[in-house]
Design a protein around this motif. Structure first.
Motif, PDB file in Angstrom:
ATOM      1  N   SER A 206      25.812  25.971  49.298  1.00 25.30           N
ATOM      2  CA  SER A 206      24.988  26.351  50.445  1.00 25.30           C
ATOM      3  C   SER A 206      24.113  25.207  50.959  1.00 25.30           C
ATOM      4  N   PHE A 207      23.562  24.399  50.045  1.00 20.26           N
ATOM      5  CA  PHE A 207      22.543  23.425  50.434  1.00 20.26           C
ATOM      6  C   PHE A 207      22.948  21.978  50.162  1.00 20.26           C
ATOM      7  N   GLY A 208      24.104  21.788  49.562  1.00 22.72           N
ATOM      8  CA  GLY A 208      24.560  20.434  49.291  1.00 22.72           C
ATOM      9  C   GLY A 208      23.776  19.718  48.217  1.00 22.72           C
ATOM     10  N   ARG A 209      23.139  20.453  47.320  1.00 25.48           N
ATOM     11  CA  ARG A 209      22.357  19.817  46.256  1.00 25.48           C
ATOM     12  C   ARG A 209      23.268  19.077  45.280  1.00 25.48           C
ATOM     13  N   ASP A 210      22.757  17.946  44.803  1.00 22.81           N
ATOM     14  CA  ASP A 210      23.477  17.129  43.822  1.00 22.81           C
ATOM     15  C   ASP A 210      22.685  17.167  42.526  1.00 22.81           C
ATOM     16  N   TYR A 211      23.184  17.942  41.563  1.00 19.75           N
ATOM     17  CA  TYR A 211      22.439  18.134  40.324  1.00 19.75           C
ATOM     18  C   TYR A 211      22.656  17.012  39.312  1.00 19.75           C
ATOM     19  N   THR A 212      23.384  15.971  39.705  1.00 19.41           N
ATOM     20  CA  THR A 212      23.441  14.779  38.853  1.00 19.41           C
ATOM     21  C   THR A 212      22.243  13.874  39.102  1.00 19.41           C
ATOM     22  N   ARG A 213      21.537  14.091  40.198  1.00 18.21           N
ATOM     23  CA  ARG A 213      20.353  13.280  40.521  1.00 18.21           C
ATOM     24  C   ARG A 213      19.140  13.710  39.710  1.00 18.21           C
ATOM     25  N   PRO A 214      18.150  12.832  39.574  1.00 14.37           N
ATOM     26  CA  PRO A 214      16.855  13.263  39.037  1.00 14.37           C
ATOM     27  C   PRO A 214      16.193  14.253  39.990  1.00 14.37           C
TER      28      PRO A 214
END
Length: 363
Positions: free
Chosen positions: A17-25
């Motif tokens: 939905s939001f394009g979040r990248d959970y590999t980032r801090p």
């Protein structure tokens, strides 16, 4: 520090939905999203891979979740569904999201399908001298079963790696749910019979009490409540979202585990985002954990199901939590309440690990 299992995280929904990248801090995601409609809609994130490492977040129950269109009247309406075919498509897309996450970042994430998978995964976290990043394991959980168009599709979902199913979010054709009460339907009973044949774990979170109590009686497989709090500590809440003591005792009798959610509105009746974080502390979380343990007479049926990034973010969690890593702060607070190191290890992770070891397939 203890190994932590978080039994409810909506990663794929937020990526989709939001394009979040959970590999980032976490800090990087917050910087990128600062002032955006994403933060206005769902709050500042609490997840990032470095924070998984810092907090020893060993295992998560990663969800497949989408809302029915009647609850999604905003810019993200394309990620909601009108019917079961649309729900099926959205959930299948989320399976693909998890697959890509693992293919692109095998050092960071892995899917756990079997008890041997779990054993191998946990072995990577046992070497205290190993300074290399360790992957966070994901057990797939479907929240709201409208994506299962018929019980005949369960074989397909099982082969895709799904291991836990919650029949409801709001009401579904299978049973009453949050905001939309009601019993199990005939379709719901048929689904439970078929789920038991595959040894799916049943998640009763979000099921209306009438439906959940019947499920406790008739479901032949294992069950949990991945992210639910005790209604007894939330008087006059006006919602069917929380667990009565009768339901908690039923889960305990079935050897289930209850993950406590860290959403402020589920920790204090009447809390609103405009109230700010200050009134809610980790003591509220400890009280919820302790309530389950007191009803059980032991520490082996309580766990954590944070529901972080589950439609809310930093602004709506207890004071003292900045990221997922801060779940480790629960350990000394539990010790102050008289819980032993063994008890604390059980609550923070081993209860769900032991439950999975008993109920995941051996091959």
């Amino acid at each position: 520090m203890h190994l932590i299992v978080d039994a409810h995280e909506d990663l794929a929904h937020n990526i989709q939905s939001f394009g979040r990248d959970y590999t980032r801090p976490v800090a990087e995601t917050r910087r990128i999203e600062h002032g955006s409609a994403v933060v206005e809609h769902t709050g500042n994130t609490l997840f990032g891979f470095p924070e998984y490492q810092q907090g020893k977040i060993t295992l998560i129950f990663a969800t497949l979740f989408a809302s029915p269109r009647r609850y999604q009247n905003d810019a993200w309406v394309k990620f909601s569904y009108n019917n079961t075919d649309e729900a099926h498509r959205l959930y299948r897309n989320q399976i693909d999201i998890y697959r890509r996450l693992i293919e692109e970042h095998p050092d960071k994430f892995d899917i756990i399908r079997t008890a041997p998978d779990l054993s191998l995964h946990l072995s990577k976290w046992q070497d205290t001298e190993d300074k290399h990043p360790r992957p966070t394991g994901m057990v797939l959980l479907m929240e709201g079963a409208e994506g299962i168009r018929s019980p005949e599709e369960l074989e397909e979902w099982w082969d895709l790696g799904l291991r836990i199913i919650g029949p409801a979010w709001v009401g579904t054709r299978y049973c009453g749910g949050w905001h939309e009460p009601g019993p199990l339907t005939n379709e719901g009973r048929e689904l439970l019979v078929a789920m038991a044949e595959y040894n799916f774990i049943l998640d009763i979170s979000h099921m209306d009490e009438e439906a959940a109590l019947e499920a406790l009686d008739i479901y032949k497989g294992a069950l949990i409540a991945s992210h639910s709090n005790a209604a007894a500590l939330l008087p006059n809440s006006g919602t069917n979202r929380h667990l009565s003591d009768r339901m908690i005792r039923g889960i305990i009798e079935r050897d289930g585990v209850i993950g406590i959610a860290l959403f402020n509105a589920f920790l204090q009746t009447g809390w609103k985002k405009s109230d700010g974080r200050e009134p809610i502390t980790l003591a509220h979380v400890i009280a919820q954990i302790d309530h389950v343990c007191q009803l059980a007479g032991d520490a082996y049926h309580a766990g954590i199901g944070s529901d972080f990034d589950g439609g809310f973010g930093l602004e709506s969690v207890p004071r003292g939590i900045d990221t997922i890593a801060d779940l480790q702060k629960l350990a000394p607070l539990l010790a102050e309440q008289g819980y032993t190191e063994s008890d604390i290890a059980a609550i923070l992770g081993k209860n769900f690990i032991n439950h999975l070891n008993k109920n995941l397939p051996s091959l």
